[in-house]
Enzyme design. Structure first.
Site, PDB file in Angstrom:
ATOM      1  N   ASP A  32      22.275  38.265  38.547  1.00 43.19           N
ATOM      2  CA  ASP A  32      23.138  37.269  39.298  1.00 43.19           C
ATOM      3  C   ASP A  32      23.736  36.353  37.827  1.00 43.19           C
ATOM      4  O   ASP A  32      23.242  36.276  36.906  1.00 43.19           O
ATOM      5  CB  ASP A  32      22.054  36.125  39.839  1.00 43.19           C
ATOM      6  N   GLY A  33      24.914  35.873  38.395  1.00 43.76           N
ATOM      7  CA  GLY A  33      25.401  35.198  37.456  1.00 43.76           C
ATOM      8  C   GLY A  33      26.721  35.525  36.642  1.00 43.76           C
ATOM      9  O   GLY A  33      27.400  35.072  35.758  1.00 43.76           O
ATOM     10  N   ASN A  34      27.164  36.840  36.888  1.00 46.57           N
ATOM     11  CA  ASN A  34      28.467  37.400  36.349  1.00 46.57           C
ATOM     12  C   ASN A  34      29.588  36.610  36.389  1.00 46.57           C
ATOM     13  O   ASN A  34      30.313  36.453  35.482  1.00 46.57           O
ATOM     14  CB  ASN A  34      28.651  38.986  36.915  1.00 46.57           C
TER      15      ASN A  34
ATOM     16  N   TRP B 125      29.141  33.190  34.308  1.00 47.10           N
ATOM     17  CA  TRP B 125      29.223  33.417  33.090  1.00 47.10           C
ATOM     18  C   TRP B 125      30.876  33.496  32.683  1.00 47.10           C
ATOM     19  O   TRP B 125      31.391  33.059  31.615  1.00 47.10           O
ATOM     20  CB  TRP B 125      28.614  34.646  32.827  1.00 47.10           C
TER      21      TRP B 125
ATOM     22  N   HIS C 172      31.642  41.051  35.837  1.00 49.11           N
ATOM     23  CA  HIS C 172      31.088  42.281  36.387  1.00 49.11           C
ATOM     24  C   HIS C 172      31.129  43.447  35.485  1.00 49.11           C
ATOM     25  O   HIS C 172      30.063  44.226  35.204  1.00 49.11           O
ATOM     26  CB  HIS C 172      31.833  42.770  37.531  1.00 49.11           C
TER      27      HIS C 172
ATOM     28  N   THR D 271      24.300  43.482  51.375  1.00 54.02           N
ATOM     29  CA  THR D 271      24.748  43.666  52.641  1.00 54.02           C
ATOM     30  C   THR D 271      25.609  42.430  52.633  1.00 54.02           C
ATOM     31  O   THR D 271      26.735  42.466  53.519  1.00 54.02           O
ATOM     32  CB  THR D 271      24.028  43.779  53.607  1.00 54.02           C
TER      33      THR D 271
ATOM     34  N   LEU E 142      11.094  57.312  33.879  1.00 58.68           N
ATOM     35  CA  LEU E 142      11.508  56.264  34.202  1.00 58.68           C
ATOM     36  C   LEU E 142      11.943  56.553  35.628  1.00 58.68           C
ATOM     37  O   LEU E 142      12.851  57.491  35.761  1.00 58.68           O
ATOM     38  CB  LEU E 142      12.352  55.390  33.156  1.00 58.68           C
TER      39      LEU E 142
ATOM     40  N   ARG F 226      16.085  31.991  44.743  1.00 60.14           N
ATOM     41  CA  ARG F 226      16.140  32.438  46.136  1.00 60.14           C
ATOM     42  C   ARG F 226      15.792  33.816  46.138  1.00 60.14           C
ATOM     43  O   ARG F 226      15.933  34.423  44.986  1.00 60.14           O
ATOM     44  CB  ARG F 226      17.584  32.324  46.895  1.00 60.14           C
TER      45      ARG F 226
ATOM     46  N   GLU G 261       4.640  38.554  41.059  1.00 62.39           N
ATOM     47  CA  GLU G 261       5.129  37.574  40.250  1.00 62.39           C
ATOM     48  C   GLU G 261       6.409  37.196  40.127  1.00 62.39           C
ATOM     49  O   GLU G 261       7.098  38.281  39.818  1.00 62.39           O
ATOM     50  CB  GLU G 261       4.352  37.614  38.913  1.00 62.39           C
TER      51      GLU G 261
HETATM   52  C1  FPP Z   1      25.987  38.949  40.538  1.00 58.90           C
HETATM   53  O1  FPP Z   1      26.879  37.997  39.813  1.00 58.90           O
HETATM   54  C2  FPP Z   1      26.533  40.131  40.494  1.00 58.90           C
HETATM   55  C3  FPP Z   1      27.021  40.930  41.454  1.00 58.90           C
HETATM   56  C4  FPP Z   1      27.001  40.589  43.051  1.00 58.90           C
HETATM   57  C5  FPP Z   1      27.773  42.315  41.207  1.00 58.90           C
HETATM   58  C6  FPP Z   1      26.999  43.560  41.040  1.00 58.90           C
HETATM   59  C7  FPP Z   1      26.353  43.534  39.603  1.00 58.90           C
HETATM   60  C8  FPP Z   1      26.903  44.270  38.457  1.00 58.90           C
HETATM   61  C9  FPP Z   1      28.444  44.631  38.268  1.00 58.90           C
HETATM   62  C10 FPP Z   1      26.156  44.558  37.499  1.00 58.90           C
HETATM   63  C11 FPP Z   1      26.328  46.083  37.299  1.00 58.90           C
HETATM   64  C12 FPP Z   1      25.875  46.895  38.296  1.00 58.90           C
HETATM   65  C13 FPP Z   1      25.929  48.311  38.777  1.00 58.90           C
HETATM   66  C14 FPP Z   1      25.112  49.322  39.546  1.00 58.90           C
HETATM   67  C15 FPP Z   1      27.306  48.915  38.135  1.00 58.90           C
HETATM   68  P1  FPP Z   1      27.618  36.861  40.894  1.00 58.90           P
HETATM   69  O2  FPP Z   1      28.962  37.509  41.138  1.00 58.90           O
HETATM   70  O3  FPP Z   1      26.902  36.752  41.988  1.00 58.90           O
HETATM   71  O4  FPP Z   1      27.796  35.747  39.800  1.00 58.90           O
HETATM   72  P2  FPP Z   1      27.858  34.137  40.510  1.00 58.90           P
HETATM   73  O5  FPP Z   1      26.772  33.741  41.300  1.00 58.90           O
HETATM   74  O6  FPP Z   1      27.918  33.485  39.053  1.00 58.90           O
HETATM   75  O7  FPP Z   1      29.193  33.998  41.208  1.00 58.90           O
END
Ligand code: FPP
Length: 235
Positions: free
Chosen positions: A12-14, A17, A29, A58, A123, A186, A199
């Site tokens: 979370d957080g892309n 960030w 992302h 989903t 793995l 959450r 945990e």
């Molecule tokens: C969460 O950040 C990230 C996502 C919902 C996007 C998916 C994850 C990636 C792109 C990582 C790579 C994964 C794969 C399988 C290629 P957010 O968009 O919810 O960030 P925010 O909460 O700050 O808006």
């Protein structure tokens, strides 16, 4: 340091960030995707056997058309590159979630990656795509009900073990440690059955900045917790 057998992460957080750097969400992302690749190497190196990440829920289809299209593009290229990551880490890859919602070429890439990597067992990496725990349980129950209807399963013998066999994660031990990055507290419909005794570790660090040191910090915190399982404290 005792390393957990199975670590799961809610990525979370892309978006936040990227915003903090004055960049578009798609940039976050992209960086998040690159980070997943490097954390996978760290996970292998630390001796973790099972690794599960929540990459697309989903609910994520509700994001803007642009963002969803960008993510699909990212998944397309990542699924191809993942063949090399699988080789490098002797890693078996499995996608959990309802993949029938994706375009046919993405579904095909998933099948190719799963088939190709099935020879590896050092793995086990699960990627949750179009995944939701409620959806997983409903799909599992439908399939279980069909088996009962068709006489393949006696309802009187259904127990936790049999139910688990109908989940996407069948055969994989439950996570020992769940990490969620970027400050939210959450579960967001992630592995609700499987996390019953897990945990939890929450950190404010956004996913693109979550590195090996942060992972080790999470494992160290896990190590100092009492793992009681509702029973007698472990010695
Ligand atoms: C969460 O950040 C990230 C996502 C919902 C996007 C998916 C994850 C990636 C792109 C990582 C790579 C994964 C794969 C399988 C290629 P957010 O968009 O919810 O960030 P925010 O909460 O700050 O808006």
């Amino acid at each position: 340091m005792r390393v957990p057998e199975h670590v799961a992460i809610i990525l979370d957080g892309n978006g936040r960030w990227a915003k903090s750097k004055g960049m578009p969400r798609s940039y976050g992302h992209m960086k998040g995707c690159a980070n997943l690749e490097s954390i996978c190497d760290d996970v292998k190196d630390l001796g973790i056997r099972y690794f599960t990440v929540y990459a697309f829920s989903t609910e994520n289809w509700k994001r803007s058309r642009d963002e969803v299209e960008g993510l699909m593009k990212l998944f397309r290229s990542y699924l191809k590159r993942c063949l090399k990551i699988a080789d490098r880490n002797k890693m078996q890859v499995k996608v959990i979630g309802d993949i029938t919602a994706f375009d046919p070429d993405i579904q095909e890439s998933i099948r190719v990656l799963e088939d190709y990597s099935s020879k590896y067992n050092e793995l086990y990496f699960q990627i949750a795509l179009n995944y939701g725990s409620r959806d997983e349980m409903i799909r599992g129950i439908r399939s279980l009900a069909r088996d009962v209807r068709d006489g393949r399963l006696n309802p009187e013998i259904i127990d936790e073990k049999i139910f688990e066999g109908y989940l996407d994660t069948a055969g994989v031990p439950d996570p020992d440690l769940l990490i969620r990055t970027s400050g939210e507290l959450r579960l967001s419909n992630f592995l609700m059955w499987q996390l019953a005794y897990t945990e939890f570790y929450f950190t404010d660090v956004p996913w693109p900045d979550f590195n090996r040191d942060e992972l080790v910090k999470a494992i160290e915190t896990y190590n100092i917790r009492d793992r009681r399982y509702g029973g007698v404290k472990e010695e």
